[in-house]
Design a protein around this motif. Structure first.
Motif, short mmCIF file in Angstrom:
data_model
loop_
_atom_site.label_atom_id
_atom_site.label_comp_id
_atom_site.label_asym_id
_atom_site.label_seq_id
_atom_site.Cartn_x
_atom_site.Cartn_y
_atom_site.Cartn_z
N VAL A 10 -4.25 65.27 31.35
CA VAL A 10 -5.59 65.84 31.20
C VAL A 10 -6.67 64.76 31.14
O VAL A 10 -7.70 64.86 31.82
CB VAL A 10 -5.64 66.76 29.96
CG1 VAL A 10 -7.08 67.17 29.65
CG2 VAL A 10 -4.78 67.99 30.18
N PRO A 11 -6.49 63.66 30.34
CA PRO A 11 -7.54 62.62 30.35
C PRO A 11 -7.74 61.99 31.72
O PRO A 11 -8.88 61.70 32.12
CB PRO A 11 -7.02 61.60 29.33
CG PRO A 11 -6.12 62.37 28.44
CD PRO A 11 -5.46 63.37 29.33
N LEU A 12 -6.65 61.79 32.47
CA LEU A 12 -6.78 61.22 33.81
C LEU A 12 -7.51 62.16 34.75
O LEU A 12 -8.34 61.73 35.56
CB LEU A 12 -5.38 60.90 34.36
CG LEU A 12 -5.34 60.21 35.72
CD1 LEU A 12 -6.06 58.88 35.65
CD2 LEU A 12 -3.89 60.02 36.17
N GLY B 31 -9.76 64.31 33.76
CA GLY B 31 -11.16 64.28 33.33
C GLY B 31 -11.93 63.10 33.89
O GLY B 31 -13.03 63.27 34.43
N ILE B 32 -11.35 61.90 33.80
CA ILE B 32 -12.08 60.73 34.30
C ILE B 32 -12.17 60.75 35.81
O ILE B 32 -13.17 60.30 36.39
CB ILE B 32 -11.41 59.42 33.81
CG1 ILE B 32 -12.38 58.25 33.97
CG2 ILE B 32 -10.11 59.14 34.53
CD1 ILE B 32 -11.93 56.98 33.30
N THR B 33 -11.16 61.31 36.49
CA THR B 33 -11.23 61.43 37.95
C THR B 33 -12.34 62.37 38.37
O THR B 33 -13.11 62.08 39.30
CB THR B 33 -9.88 61.92 38.50
OG1 THR B 33 -8.85 61.01 38.10
CG2 THR B 33 -9.92 62.01 40.01
N LEU B 34 -12.46 63.51 37.69
CA LEU B 34 -13.54 64.45 37.99
C LEU B 34 -14.90 63.82 37.71
O LEU B 34 -15.86 64.04 38.45
CB LEU B 34 -13.36 65.72 37.17
CG LEU B 34 -12.17 66.61 37.54
CD1 LEU B 34 -12.07 67.80 36.57
CD2 LEU B 34 -12.29 67.10 38.97
N GLY B 35 -14.99 63.04 36.63
CA GLY B 35 -16.25 62.36 36.33
C GLY B 35 -16.64 61.38 37.41
O GLY B 35 -17.80 61.31 37.82
N LEU B 36 -15.67 60.61 37.91
CA LEU B 36 -15.95 59.64 38.97
C LEU B 36 -16.33 60.34 40.27
O LEU B 36 -17.26 59.90 40.97
CB LEU B 36 -14.73 58.75 39.19
CG LEU B 36 -14.39 57.77 38.05
CD1 LEU B 36 -13.07 57.08 38.32
CD2 LEU B 36 -15.51 56.75 37.87
N LEU B 37 -15.65 61.43 40.58
CA LEU B 37 -15.99 62.17 41.80
C LEU B 37 -17.39 62.78 41.69
O LEU B 37 -18.15 62.79 42.67
CB LEU B 37 -14.95 63.27 42.05
CG LEU B 37 -13.55 62.79 42.44
CD1 LEU B 37 -12.60 63.97 42.57
CD2 LEU B 37 -13.60 61.99 43.75
N THR B 38 -17.74 63.29 40.51
CA THR B 38 -19.09 63.83 40.31
C THR B 38 -20.13 62.73 40.48
O THR B 38 -21.19 62.94 41.08
CB THR B 38 -19.22 64.46 38.92
OG1 THR B 38 -18.21 65.46 38.75
CG2 THR B 38 -20.59 65.10 38.74
N ALA B 39 -19.84 61.54 39.95
CA ALA B 39 -20.77 60.42 40.07
C ALA B 39 -20.96 60.01 41.52
O ALA B 39 -22.08 59.74 41.96
CB ALA B 39 -20.25 59.23 39.25
N VAL B 40 -19.87 59.99 42.29
CA VAL B 40 -19.98 59.65 43.71
C VAL B 40 -20.82 60.69 44.45
O VAL B 40 -21.68 60.35 45.28
CB VAL B 40 -18.58 59.53 44.33
CG1 VAL B 40 -18.67 59.39 45.84
CG2 VAL B 40 -17.83 58.35 43.74
N ALA B 41 -20.60 61.97 44.13
CA ALA B 41 -21.38 63.03 44.79
C ALA B 41 -22.86 62.91 44.44
O ALA B 41 -23.74 63.06 45.30
CB ALA B 41 -20.84 64.40 44.37
N MET C 249 -10.46 65.80 27.49
CA MET C 249 -10.84 65.82 28.91
C MET C 249 -12.33 65.59 29.08
O MET C 249 -12.76 64.84 29.97
CB MET C 249 -10.44 67.15 29.54
CG MET C 249 -10.78 67.26 31.02
SD MET C 249 -10.12 68.76 31.76
CE MET C 249 -10.69 68.56 33.45
N PHE C 250 -13.16 66.19 28.22
CA PHE C 250 -14.60 66.04 28.37
C PHE C 250 -15.04 64.61 28.06
O PHE C 250 -15.95 64.09 28.71
CB PHE C 250 -15.33 67.03 27.45
CG PHE C 250 -16.82 67.00 27.63
CD1 PHE C 250 -17.40 67.54 28.76
CD2 PHE C 250 -17.63 66.41 26.68
CE1 PHE C 250 -18.77 67.50 28.94
CE2 PHE C 250 -19.01 66.37 26.84
CZ PHE C 250 -19.58 66.92 27.98
N ALA C 251 -14.42 63.99 27.05
CA ALA C 251 -14.75 62.59 26.75
C ALA C 251 -14.44 61.69 27.93
O ALA C 251 -15.23 60.81 28.30
CB ALA C 251 -14.00 62.14 25.50
N SER C 252 -13.26 61.91 28.55
CA SER C 252 -12.90 61.12 29.73
C SER C 252 -13.83 61.42 30.90
O SER C 252 -14.22 60.52 31.65
CB SER C 252 -11.45 61.43 30.13
OG SER C 252 -10.57 61.13 29.08
#
Length: 298
Positions: A147-149, A151-161, A1-4
């Motif tokens: 879980v990987p999906l 993780g990458i969704t949370l990463g994208l949302l953090t980037a947008v924020a 999850m963290f890698a994603s």
């Protein structure tokens, strides 16, 4: 999850910064009527990225075992090449990215509406395609959970924020330092993806030595432990890697880290002694008047 999550955060922030620069330039230049064109290009790029990821998943699902392993190996090697290029490109261009985008958008505005859409599309599509490829390569061999999906969704949302906060000037971060630290982590992630690509080539029978293990640390790092799962999911460090996998991981990680951490050479600034100087003005030919100089007769 963290890698994603890391992949989504890094790639997403790059795309978000690009979009924020384009939007800021249009707003400041009172060209808000062109904003829908930028969003149209961004939307088309997102659709292309999702379609590309779906195509990869659909393709690998319809292949036989050996073909599947070979396909996954090729995508892993391509992902390693893309992430390496991206890390070093962003390291070099992070300080001049805003200025380059402003110049390109100004040219696109002069050309017309289609040029604005195409520019926004190309600026985001590269990041989106890289994200899809990296995500696909990084989750190969992982569990079938979501879980990987997540993780990458949370990463994208953090980037947008983060991108929105930077655009609104609500928070300021040192982007050079951010891309340096995330670049270091992504190099280790890419080393794991490269190692997994070599493993897939061994599974496909292209490379030998699948059962020749370099070491066995399953007693210290069980594969079912939380830290074993973390290291395997993030850096693809497994308890029983083959000799060729280990060589591949080290052969990629060590020189890439050395090149990335090498201090950047500052461009020499021109000094008066380096540039050709203008010829010196001739000395004054008329000496100052003195009592010894003959004066013309009245």
């Amino acid at each position: 999850m963290f890698a994603s999550y890391l992949i989504g955060l890094r790639e997403g922030l790059e795309a978000t910064l690009v979009v924020s620069v384009l939007v800021a330039l249009l707003v400041k230049s009172d060209r808000r009527d062109r904003l829908p064109l930028v969003w149209a290009g961004v939307g088309a790029a997102l659709v292309l990225s999702v379609a590309f990821g779906a195509l990869l998943t659909f393709t690998v699902a319809r292949l036989e075992y050996r073909q599947q392993e070979l396909f996954e190996a090729i995508t892993s090697l391509l992902a390693t090449a893309f992430v390496t290029w991206m890390i070093f490109w962003m390291r070099r261009a992070s300080r001049t990215l805003s200025g380059e985008l402003r110049a390109r958008l100004s040219q696109a505005l002069e050309v017309g509406a289609t040029a604005v859409v195409v520019m926004a599309f190309l600026a985001v599509a590269r990041e989106g395609l890289e994200t899809a490829l990296l995500f696909f390569a990084s989750v190969q061999g992982a569990t079938t959970t979501a879980v990987p999906l997540v993780g990458i969704t949370l990463g994208l949302l953090t980037a947008v924020a983060l991108g929105w906060a930077i655009y609104r000037s609500a928070m300021r971060i040192n982007l050079t330092r951010f891309f340096t630290w995330t670049g270091l982590l992504l190099i280790l992630v890419a080393a794991g993806i490269f190692k997994y690509g070599v493993h897939d080539l061994q599974e496909a029978g292209v490379l030998p030595g699948l059962s020749t293990h370099a070491f066995d640390i399953s007693g210290v790092m069980p594969a079912d432990s939380w830290y074993g799962a973390l290291l395997a999911g993030l850096f693809n460090i497994t308890p029983q890697p083959s000799v060729l996998e280990t060589v591949a991981w080290v052969a990629y990680a060590v020189p890439t880290l050395a090149l990335f951490l090498r201090p950047r050479r500052s461009r020499p600034t021109a000094s008066p002694t380096d540039s050709p100087a203008a010829p010196a003005a001739p000395a004054a030919q008329n000496p100052p008047a003195s009592s010894t100089n003959p004066q013309p007769a009245g």
